[in-house]
Scaffold this motif. Structure first.
Motif, PDB file in Angstrom:
ATOM      1  N   SER A   1      -4.425   0.629  -1.143  1.00  0.00           N
ATOM      2  CA  SER A   1      -3.844  -0.700  -1.351  1.00  0.00           C
ATOM      3  C   SER A   1      -3.584  -0.919  -2.834  1.00  0.00           C
ATOM      4  O   SER A   1      -4.467  -0.720  -3.666  1.00  0.00           O
ATOM      5  CB  SER A   1      -4.795  -1.781  -0.831  1.00  0.00           C
TER       6      SER A   1
ATOM      7  N   ALA B   1       0.848  -1.193   0.000  1.00  0.00           N
ATOM      8  CA  ALA B   1       0.000   0.000   0.000  1.00  0.00           C
ATOM      9  C   ALA B   1       0.885   1.245   0.000  1.00  0.00           C
ATOM     10  O   ALA B   1       2.086   1.199   0.316  1.00  0.00           O
ATOM     11  CB  ALA B   1      -0.919   0.007   1.213  1.00  0.00           C
TER      12      ALA B   1
ATOM     13  N   GLN C   1      -7.948   8.008   7.308  1.00  0.00           N
ATOM     14  CA  GLN C   1      -7.723   8.219   8.748  1.00  0.00           C
ATOM     15  C   GLN C   1      -7.716   9.712   9.044  1.00  0.00           C
ATOM     16  O   GLN C   1      -7.063  10.488   8.344  1.00  0.00           O
ATOM     17  CB  GLN C   1      -6.400   7.591   9.191  1.00  0.00           C
TER      18      GLN C   1
ATOM     19  N   ARG D   1      -4.638   5.838   2.818  1.00  0.00           N
ATOM     20  CA  ARG D   1      -3.813   4.653   2.570  1.00  0.00           C
ATOM     21  C   ARG D   1      -4.493   3.819   1.492  1.00  0.00           C
ATOM     22  O   ARG D   1      -5.590   3.300   1.694  1.00  0.00           O
ATOM     23  CB  ARG D   1      -3.633   3.825   3.848  1.00  0.00           C
TER      24      ARG D   1
ATOM     25  N   THR E   1       0.721   5.583   1.096  1.00  0.00           N
ATOM     26  CA  THR E   1       0.024   6.521   1.979  1.00  0.00           C
ATOM     27  C   THR E   1       0.290   7.948   1.504  1.00  0.00           C
ATOM     28  O   THR E   1       1.446   8.314   1.235  1.00  0.00           O
ATOM     29  CB  THR E   1       0.503   6.349   3.427  1.00  0.00           C
ATOM     30  N   TYR E   2      -0.785   8.721   1.397  1.00  0.00           N
ATOM     31  CA  TYR E   2      -0.679  10.115   0.981  1.00  0.00           C
ATOM     32  C   TYR E   2      -1.631  10.955   1.843  1.00  0.00           C
ATOM     33  O   TYR E   2      -2.520  10.430   2.512  1.00  0.00           O
ATOM     34  CB  TYR E   2      -1.066  10.276  -0.505  1.00  0.00           C
TER      35      TYR E   2
ATOM     36  N   GLN F   1     -10.897   6.020  11.596  1.00  0.00           N
ATOM     37  CA  GLN F   1     -10.699   5.486  10.251  1.00  0.00           C
ATOM     38  C   GLN F   1     -12.036   5.189   9.584  1.00  0.00           C
ATOM     39  O   GLN F   1     -13.021   4.855  10.245  1.00  0.00           O
ATOM     40  CB  GLN F   1      -9.856   4.206  10.293  1.00  0.00           C
TER      41      GLN F   1
END
Length: 623
Positions: A584, A72, A534, A582, A74-75, A541
């Protein structure tokens, strides 16, 4: 002292020294692992001040077994409303009522604002439109009465027209009957003419077919004759090819006989050359011996010169024999060349014979084909002549039928003229009735136009009334969607014009979470990929899926926009809020995973160390 250091003691000491050297200087280094210390070295090493020797490092181990693994990225993302509506004013007026502020819940169709549209201006316009609609309705009633009077006049004229038309129909029926008779006679005439023309075409066609068949017959006879001439020429060419083949075979036999004779001459020349060479060898030895004797004075000069003359004669005979051998060999090569040439000529002649035979067979088949075509053309000529005679007989029958049909046409034309005179008289009565109807129709049309004009005026007045009521309804502004007020743009008391924004309402039960993803990660993200959002504030979340990947990228930041729609229960995500996204990229249900710090490099490739029991060897393993 001599008793202690006797021979046995010295032998024991030497044996111990040798055993020590073998064990500690050969056996221990040979079977010790790299970096392993001896007991003495381990006891003497200060762990606080010394580093472990090369090859020995303290390590931690972990059991590796298949487990789920997710790749995954994450940004940081931003929350945006699913839909957004800007409430605007549609008419000019002062905002008198709007009790809503940011965060208030709004339902679809709910009244959100009221305008004061200049006192009773719209009410006056509505009353005026109602008066104009009533006047138009009165005028329409008067026009309908005028239309009914004109229609009564028209009905009387139509009754007179019906009587005249009955007379006209009776006369027209008689005319149609006579016309039918005339048309039938004319049809028979046309049919007779068509049959005559068809028969003439058939005669012409049959005659043309006869000429064509005769021409084809003559042409096929000419082609058959040409084919026979060509067959004779091909047979002559075949005979010539057979003759050339026989000549080539005779030349080959002659060349072979000459070759055998040349081989015999070579053998004889070789024998002659061998005798001459033996004689030359003899005289070479004799001249050597004579030269030795002459130098010693054992023989005279005359005897030495005779020996030299004999040697010269032997040498000349050897050269002549060699030349004769070469000449015979050249003759053999020449005969061999003639044999090859003759064999090539035979092969060419055989090919020519085969070709000519094939051509003769083809021409024989062509001659048979042409003769068959000539017979078929002859039969076709007979058939075409029979067809021409039948077409001529048909033409004569068609001409007789045409003459009978023309006589019937003349009789039908005379009867039609009498019926047409009765029709003209009935038509004059109809025309008078039609003139009366036209006058009544004109009056009716004028009345109808009056009705249409009155209806148009009434419709225009009703439209004006409807528009006035619609504009008056614009003073009450209602929401077109469910949502929440996110911005209050105007305060009550402000004078508004059409298009002035009042409120901004956003649909927040579902929101769009957007994140700018780098081009490297964007290629691995698919629609429907799982997403975890999140909150950066409290860590809460939400789960969703990728619903949109924008088909364009930012050329400056090298990023693309990825979007997911999230159910916003309780309106916990607000427009403009920053969240952690996040995404995937892929999931592996049974992957072998190791800590990142356990991965090292071996021969330029990523590798890990595997702990194995003592004494067990393990080669490189790939996963």
């Amino acid at each position: 002292m001599r008793r202690i250091l006797n021979l046995s003691v010295l032998s024991s000491l030497g044996l111990l020294v040798g055993l020590y050297l073998v064990v500690f200087h050969w056996l221990v280094p040979r079977h010790r692992r790299p970096g392993q210390m001896t007991v003495t070295e381990a006891l003497a090493m200060d762990m606080a001040a010394m580093k472990p020797p090369e090859g020995v490092l303290p390590v931690a181990t972990e059991v590796v077994e298949p487990r789920p693994f997710e790749e995954a990225v994450t940004y940081t993302g931003t929350v945006a409303p699913l839909n957004e509506e800007v409430v605007i004013a549609r008419v000019t007026g002062r905002l008198t009522w709007m009790p809503f502020y940011a965060g208030d819940r709004i339902r679809k169709g709910q009244l959100v604002a009221k305008l004061d549209a200049g006192g009773g201006e719209y009410a006056a316009r509505e009353a005026e439109a109602q008066f104009e609609a009533l006047a138009a309705q009165h005028e329409r009633h008067m026009a309908e009465a005028e239309e009914e009077q004109a229609q009564a006049q028209r009905q009387g004229s139509e009754s007179a027209l019906q009587a005249a038309q009955a007379m006209l129909l009776q006369a027209q029926a008689m005319v149609r009957e006579k016309e039918a008779m005339l048309e039938e006679a004319q049809r028979m005439v046309e049919q007779g003419r068509a049959e005559v023309e068809e028969a003439e075409r058939m005669v012409a066609f049959a005659q043309a077919q006869v000429r064509e068949a005769k021409n084809r017959w003559a042409a096929l006879q000419s082609e058959a004759e040409r084919a026979r001439h060509e067959l004779a020429a091909k047979e002559r060419a075949l005979a010539k090819a057979h003759s050339e083949l026989a000549m080539a075979r005779q030349s080959l036999e002659e060349a072979r006989a000459e070759g055998e004779q040349a081989q015999q001459e070579v053998a004889m020349a070789e024998q002659e050359k061998a005798g001459a060479q033996a004689d030359l060898n003899y005289w070479q030895a004799e001249i050597g011996r004579a030269r030795t004797l002459y130098s010693k004075g054992a023989i005279s000069k005359d005897e030495f010169q005779r020996e030299e003359a004999q040697f010269a004669n032997a040498e000349a005979r050897a050269q002549a024999a060699q030349a004769k051998v070469q000449q015979a060999q050249a003759k053999v090569r020449a005969t061999q060349a003639r044999q090859r040439q003759a064999e090539a000529a035979i092969a060419a002649a055989q090919e020519e014979v085969a070709l000519r035979q094939s051509e003769v067979k083809q021409m024989e088949a062509l001659v048979r084909q042409r003769e068959a075509e000539v017979e078929a053309a002859k039969e076709q000529v007979a058939q075409m002549e029979a067809m021409s005679q039948a077409a001529q007989a048909r033409l004569e029958r068609s001409q007789a039928a045409l003459q009978a049909a023309q006589a019937g046409e003349r009789r039908a034309a005379s009867a039609l003229q009498g019926a047409q005179a009765s029709v003209r008289q009935a038509e004059s009565e109809v025309e008078r009735a039609k003139a009366m109807i036209q006058e009544a129709t004109a009056n009716t049309h004028r009345a109808q136009r009056h009705v249409l004009h009155a209806e148009a005026v009434r419709a225009q007045a009703q439209a004006s009334l409807t528009a006035t009521r619609i504009v008056r309804g614009y003073t009450e502004i209602r929401s077109l969607t469910d949502g929440y007020v996110v911005e209050r743009l105007i305060a009550p008391g402000t004078l508004l014009t059409p298009g002035t924004p009042i409120l901004r309402i956003a649909q927040l039960d579902k929101v769009r979470v957007q994140a700018f993803v780098s081009e490297k990660d964007l290629a691995g993200i698919q629609l429907g990929a799982p997403v975890v959002i999140q909150s950066a504030k409290d860590g809460k979340q939400w789960t969703a899926k990728v619903t949109s990947i924008f088909p364009s990228a930012d050329p400056t930041a090298r990023t693309g926009l990825v979007e997911a729609i999230v159910d916003n229960v309780g309106v916990q995500l607000l427009p403009g809020q920053s969240v952690i996204v996040r995404i995937s990229k892929r999931r592996i249900p049974d992957a072998l995973t190791v800590p990142n710090e356990a991965i090292t490099q071996f021969n330029g490739q990523p590798a890990v160390w595997v702990a194995v029991p003592m004494g067990k060897e393990m080669g490189p393993t790939q996963y």
